[in-house]
Design an enzyme around this catalytic site. Structure first.
Site, PDB file in Angstrom:
ATOM      1  N   ASN A 172       1.385 -18.863  23.738  1.00  0.00           N
ATOM      2  CA  ASN A 172       0.521 -20.006  23.479  1.00  0.00           C
ATOM      3  C   ASN A 172      -0.742 -19.877  24.311  1.00  0.00           C
ATOM      4  OD1 ASN A 172      -0.531 -22.500  22.937  1.00  0.00           O
ATOM      5  ND2 ASN A 172       0.902 -23.603  24.260  1.00  0.00           N
ATOM      6  N   ARG A 214       6.995 -20.610  17.632  1.00  0.00           N
ATOM      7  CA  ARG A 214       7.302 -19.399  18.396  1.00  0.00           C
ATOM      8  C   ARG A 214       8.709 -18.864  18.109  1.00  0.00           C
ATOM      9  NH1 ARG A 214       5.188 -21.190  24.082  1.00  0.00           N
ATOM     10  NH2 ARG A 214       5.800 -23.204  23.179  1.00  0.00           N
TER      11      ARG A 214
END
Ligand SMILES: [Fe+3]
Ligand SMILES: [Mg+2]
Ligand SMILES: [Zn+2]
Ligand SMILES: [Zn+2]
Lengths: 340, 748
Positions: free
Chosen positions: B37, B19
């Site tokens: 996520n 990320r």
């Protein structure tokens, strides 16, 4: 056939044929020991607080004569030992002999003589019996069934406790190795054998031992069918724990080990007919071993230990010389391949 | 007009800095949007902006090797007017847990920091970042947060804390990296002598390197367990190590500092180089180079050497100070027992003169993975570090969770949820109780991590397997039903699941031994598999297996069985082939075996036992000190061999022809080659005849022998290309996958 070989399959069939069908109350006499618990013999409580110990077994062995003994000796010793292993003092015996038609009279004569000579030496009365002949081909030469009867002040119900030492009185597997050798035809004449069966009654060991240390002995068994592996697996299960055995300390004669090795059989699965396995309170274990040696059992020794366990109960583990922990499986009647 | 894309990516996208990496890239391209996520190993990215068209390409091509991508889906969508790019907090109700990341070899950036010398990370042996370092081996529980790992014992220093909490300071590699540490706060090394007493040394690594160079044997704690380091170039040292480890001939792995050093030992081509340097960093078996500086005792009788590159800074520092720049790095264990993960265990081993220990606790033991090339394709022999516990997607879904217990030797278990099969790391041989405990523990851990509640249980048909017993134990505890699968059926299904085949297929299942439905020892099977059922179309001719498992341990017994099967009880041949001398019990044992061959207790159709028989008859190998040794040596003996012309309907006839040629003086290498190649052709003929008859497109090969180069070459010479598993080992280390796939086919 594997269902009669004393391994996992035997307990499966006994479970199916008998145990599941019998109401709990009829598996034993109240206050005693019966089919409800797998042990050497049964016990019935008597009015004086002692127990009547009873056992029955059918003996068949091929060949009937072998180095170290014969089927007569085996039938007498086997039931005497079963009474002893429950803590009883053997008093009397009943027998039932079935002979195959055409069995030479001399054979029968020799077998019975040797059967009676054991009883005489042990001071065990023969209080009843039966004799039959069956048509040729319906059994293998001779089957002797014996009922052993004894009395015990206290019975030894096989439930090892945490910390108990596992004591073995003698070399294991001799009888099994001899019989296997003869059956496999791996010796031409029995005299060539360097080995003999260890078949014998264990009265001289067990009676004094139980008298002196009875309360410290939490389990006792003669490792017959299925050998030491069978006894230890039964005990690990019964005690709800794990038994750890030191591989190095196991008494196996080199001849037995090497012969069994050639057959791909672990000697720990071979029967003994004159050895005792005990689970003894650790506080007296060394003393007990000394005492046993004093009784003439020079090879007596501690081989391992019973431990309570939260997980993986019922496992028997062999601690190898190198420090590994191998699993000693309960015996099976048939061979099942495992090595890739 | 700005464009926008909605992207879904699945793979290893958690715990590897994915990320932050996405955010930094989006910022660089001036894009708005978010990344979040979704759980289950899936991440959603939304980007919009002028340059959003470049985003996906840049994301995929520039990404660190640690980010393993399984699937990408991107669709163009209507822009929503997002300005900034944000990392959205994953919602609490994320259902399926993400993939647990595997342990990753040190990345180039981290290595540069270590070797560069200065700063908080110069010569720091535990240097790692978002893209590298230990993961699975240090995770106690999910989610993967520092306090749930072994790193929790090491509170961050102020500087690390700043890097951790700020993208500007930490950058993509340290921002939010759970394992962040440096010289000031990280784990410490200690050098001990064999009695466990600390050894004073200014730099324990330099001292350990000096000791290895001196010929000492040094245990070194790595990521998933202890290695034993020793000079690989010195016969005396290797012989001493063999003596201490009681390991007469099983090959040792060699760790080489870099590709160049590896290239002096073995032949490294492009594919091999890629594997060797991948973040998974497995041991790779490669052809030995003539004149290799490694002692022949490292892998006696074999034509390949197992080589791998350092996977932590510690290993780099250690090897760079050893003159050879390579050394034996074999697992620190008692033969047949699991590898040590703590100091106490390794000291008890009594193998090492010194121990280089550290205090980063190993939660999960993870062995080195081992890869080889078969018919030019990489196949896994052992699936451990770098691979486990990455899941394998099955072509069919499980309706409910399931736990599979695998086989018994060189095995692994698995937990199945939906279409995901999560295999445990390589566990080892279950006749070791400690290995069985490991299997139990790892399965419990995975079942909890993946929320496999009230699972169905599946194990091998063989009641003598410890894994079978464990499965029954679980059944008692959970009151769950037990499904059993025949061993080779499971091999077939494992191969199919691995290569993604769901429709009816044909499988060639070849291995050492598995219990068949008829009580025989199977292992050379051609199966037609349809749904949860299989048909045993052909198999190798049954041959007696004198002594049961003993025939596997003493290959000359199988040679006798084959010899008598083909030629009758010919003791003259036994003598000419010197077979009695190849049994520990000599002639007496041969006679015992011969008697059993006349009235067998058990029969086998195993390819492994056939190879054993050939190896013993040709005098190539007649001892088995490690699994598959005779077959492995036979394969090595075939190197450079050529195909001899002969006709054989089955493997018994093949054995007979080979013996005749051998006694007439044929070259052993040609005989070894022909034995394997021809066997492959026999199997291949059976397989493709059946495939044609059944109208089946797919032929897969599974089982431990499926890694044999010559058998596969022979098979493919008849059948065309067959599918080999690539994500899981074809042998018993992959069988749990087949067991799960069986349940999926059953509709469970
Ligand atoms: Fe297999
Ligand atoms: Mg008893
Ligand atoms: Zn890094
Ligand atoms: Zn720091």
């Amino acid at each position: 056939l594997s269902h009669g070989s004393g391994g996992v399959e035997t307990s499966e069939i006994v479970e199916k044929l008998f145990l599941r069908r019998l109401p709990e109350g009829l598996k034993k006499v109240a206050g005693g020991l019966g089919l409800d618990f797998p042990d050497d013999a049964a016990a019935i409580p008597m009015a004086d607080g002692r127990y009547l110990v009873v056992t029955v077994d059918a003996y068949t062995v091929n060949p009937p004569f072998f180095p170290g003994g014969d089927i007569g000796m085996l039938a007498a010793s086997g039931s005497i030992n079963d009474v002893l292993m429950l803590g009883g003092r053997p008093l009397a015996m009943l027998d039932s002999i079935i002979a195959e038609e055409g069995l030479p009279y001399e054979t029968l004569d020799r077998v019975v003589k040797s059967f009676l000579s054991v009883l005489e030496a042990e001071g065990v009365a023969l209080i009843g019996g039966d004799f039959k002949v069956m048509p040729k081909g319906q059994l293998d030469k001779i089957v002797i069934t014996t009922v052993g009867i004894g009395v015990a002040d206290r019975i030894i119900v096989d439930k090892p406790r945490h910390g108990d030492k596992i004591v073995v009185s003698d070399f294991v597997g001799d009888h099994g190795a001899v019989i296997l050798m003869l059956q496999m035809g791996d010796v031409d004449k029995p005299e060539q054998l360097q080995l003999k069966s260890d078949v014998k009654p264990l009265t001289k060991l067990m009676v004094p031992l139980v008298e002196k240390y009875g309360e410290y002995i939490h389990a006792a068994r003669d490792p017959t069918r299925g050998g030491l592996a069978m006894v230890l697996n039964d005990w690990a299960k019964a005690g709800g724990g794990v038994i750890v055995v030191e591989e190095e300390s196991l008494p196996v004669r080199p001849e037995v080990a090497s012969y069994a090795g050639m057959l791909g059989i672990d000697p720990l699965y071979l029967a003994s007919e004159g050895a005792a396995v005990l689970a003894v309170d650790p506080a007296v274990a060394e003393e007990v071993v000394k005492f046993m040696r004093g009784l003439g059992f020079q090879n007596a020794r501690v081989v391992g230990e019973f431990r309570e366990a939260r997980q993986h109960r019922g496992y028997v583990l062999l601690k190898t010389v190198a420090g590994g922990l191998r699993i000693l499986e309960p015996p099976r009647g048939d061979i099942v391949p495992r090595i890739c | 007009m700005p464009k926008a894309y909605l992207i879904h990516i699945s793979g290893i996208v958690q715990g590897v800095g994915f990320r932050p990496y996405v955010k930094i890239l989006a910022d660089r391209l001036g894009l708005g949007g978010y990344v979040k996520n979704l759980g289950g190993g899936e991440v959603e990215i939304y980007v919009e902006g002028e340059r959003s068209g470049e985003f996906l390409d840049a994301l995929l091509n520039g990404r660190p090797k640690a980010i393993y991508i399984e699937e990408v889906k991107a669709v163009e969508v209507e822009p929503r007017g997002a300005r900034a790019f944000v990392i959205e907090k994953s919602s609490e109700e994320v259902q399926t847990p993400s993939m647990i990341p595997p342990d990753l070899a040190i990345c180039e950036d981290c290595l540069r920091e270590v070797l560069g010398g200065g700063g908080r990370r110069g010569r720091y042996p535990f240097n790692s970042c978002s893209f590298c370092g230990p993961r699975f081996s240090v995770i106690r529980r999910l989610p993967y947060d520092r306090e749930n790992t072994s790193w929790s014992a090491f509170p961050m220093c102020e500087e690390c804390a700043r890097e951790y909490s700020s993208a500007e300071v930490g950058g993509v590699r340290r921002f939010f990296y759970q394992g962040i540490s440096c010289r000031n706060d990280g784990p410490r090394l200690t050098l001990l002598d064999s009695a466990g007493r600390p050894v004073e040394a200014e730099d324990p690594i330099s001292e350990a390197a000096r000791l290895v160079e001196e010929g000492r044997i040094v245990a070194v704690k790595g990521v998933g367990g202890f290695h034993i380091f020793a000079l690989a170039s010195d016969d005396g040292v290797v012989a001493e190590l063999r003596r201490r480890k009681r390991r007469p001939s099983q090959p040792f792995a060699v760790m080489a500092l870099d590709l160049e050093t590896a290239g002096r030992l073995v032949v490294v081509d492009g594919a091999a180089a890629e594997l060797l340097t991948s973040p998974r960093r497995p041991v790779v078996l490669l052809p030995k180079r003539d004149g290799s500086p490694a002692s022949p005792l490292v892998s006696p009788g074999l034509d390949r050497e197992g080589v791998f590159l350092p996977y932590t800074a510690l290993h780099y520092l250690l090897l760079s100070e050893i003159r050879d720049r390579f050394a034996i790095a074999t697992s620190g264990n008692i033969h047949g027992e699991p590898m040590c993960t703590d100091r106490r265990c390794v000291l008890r081993l009594g193998v090492a003169d010194y121990v280089l220990d550290h205090d980063l606790e190993i939660v999960h033991r993870v062995d080195d993975s081992v890869v080889r090339f078969t018919a030019g394709r990489p196949v896994l022999l052992r699936r451990g570090r770098g691979y486990a516990p990455v899941w394998v997607k099955m072509p069919l879904r499980l309706g409910r969770a399931a736990v599979a217990f695998g086989a018994d030797l060189q095995t692994a278990g698995a937990v199945g949820v939906g279409d995901k099969a999560v295999l445990t790391q390589y566990i080892g041989d279950l006749d070791s109780f400690r290995a069985l405990e490991d299997l139990d523990r790892e399965l419990r851990w995975l079942a909890q991590a993946y929320r496999a509640e009230a699972p169905a249980l599946v194990c091998d048909l063989n009641p003598a397997y410890s894994s079978h017993r464990l499965c029954r134990e679980w059944a008692g505890e959970l009151n769950a039903e037990v499904y059993t699968v025949q061993h080779h059926h499971a091999h077939a299904l494992a191969a199919a699941a691995d290569v993604g085949v769901a429709e009816p297929f044909l499988a060639v299942a070849i291995d050492g031994v598995g219990l068949g439905e008829d009580g025989a020892a199977w292992g050379g099977e051609v199966l037609y598999v349809e749904g949860p059922r299989y048909e045993r179309v052909r198999h190798l001719t049954y041959v007696p297996m004198p002594g049961g498992d003993l025939a596997a341990v003493r290959p000359a017994r199988m040679a006798l069985a084959y010899l008598f099967k083909h030629f009758g009880e010919d003791w003259g041949l036994v003598e000419r082939l010197k077979l009695a001398g190849r049994l520990p019990g000599g002639l007496a044992e041969a006679q015992i075996a011969a008697r059993e061959i006349k009235s067998p207790r058990i029969y086998t159709s195993s390819v492994g036992r056939f190879l054993d028989a050939v190896a013993a008859a040709l005098g190539v190998a007649w001892e088995r000190t490690y699994e598959g040794e005779p077959a492995i040596r036979l394969e090595a003996a075939a190197s450079g061999g050529r195909l001899l012309q002969l006709d054989a309907e089955d493997q018994v006839e093949l054995f007979g022809r080979l013996v005749e040629l051998y006694l007439r003086g044929a070259d052993v290498k040609d005989l070894a080659y022909t034995a394997q190649y021809k066997l492959g052709q026999i199997l291949g003929k059976w397989a493709c005849e059946t495939a044609e008859r059944k109208g089946v497109r797919h032929i897969v090969v599974g089982g431990g022998v499926a890694v044999n180069d010559y058998i596969i070459a022979g098979l493919e010479s008849v059948c065309g290309r067959a599918a080999l598993p690539s994500k899981t080992p074809p042998g018993d280390g992959g069988i749990a996958l087949g067991q799960l796939y069986y349940l999926a086919h059953l509709g469970i």
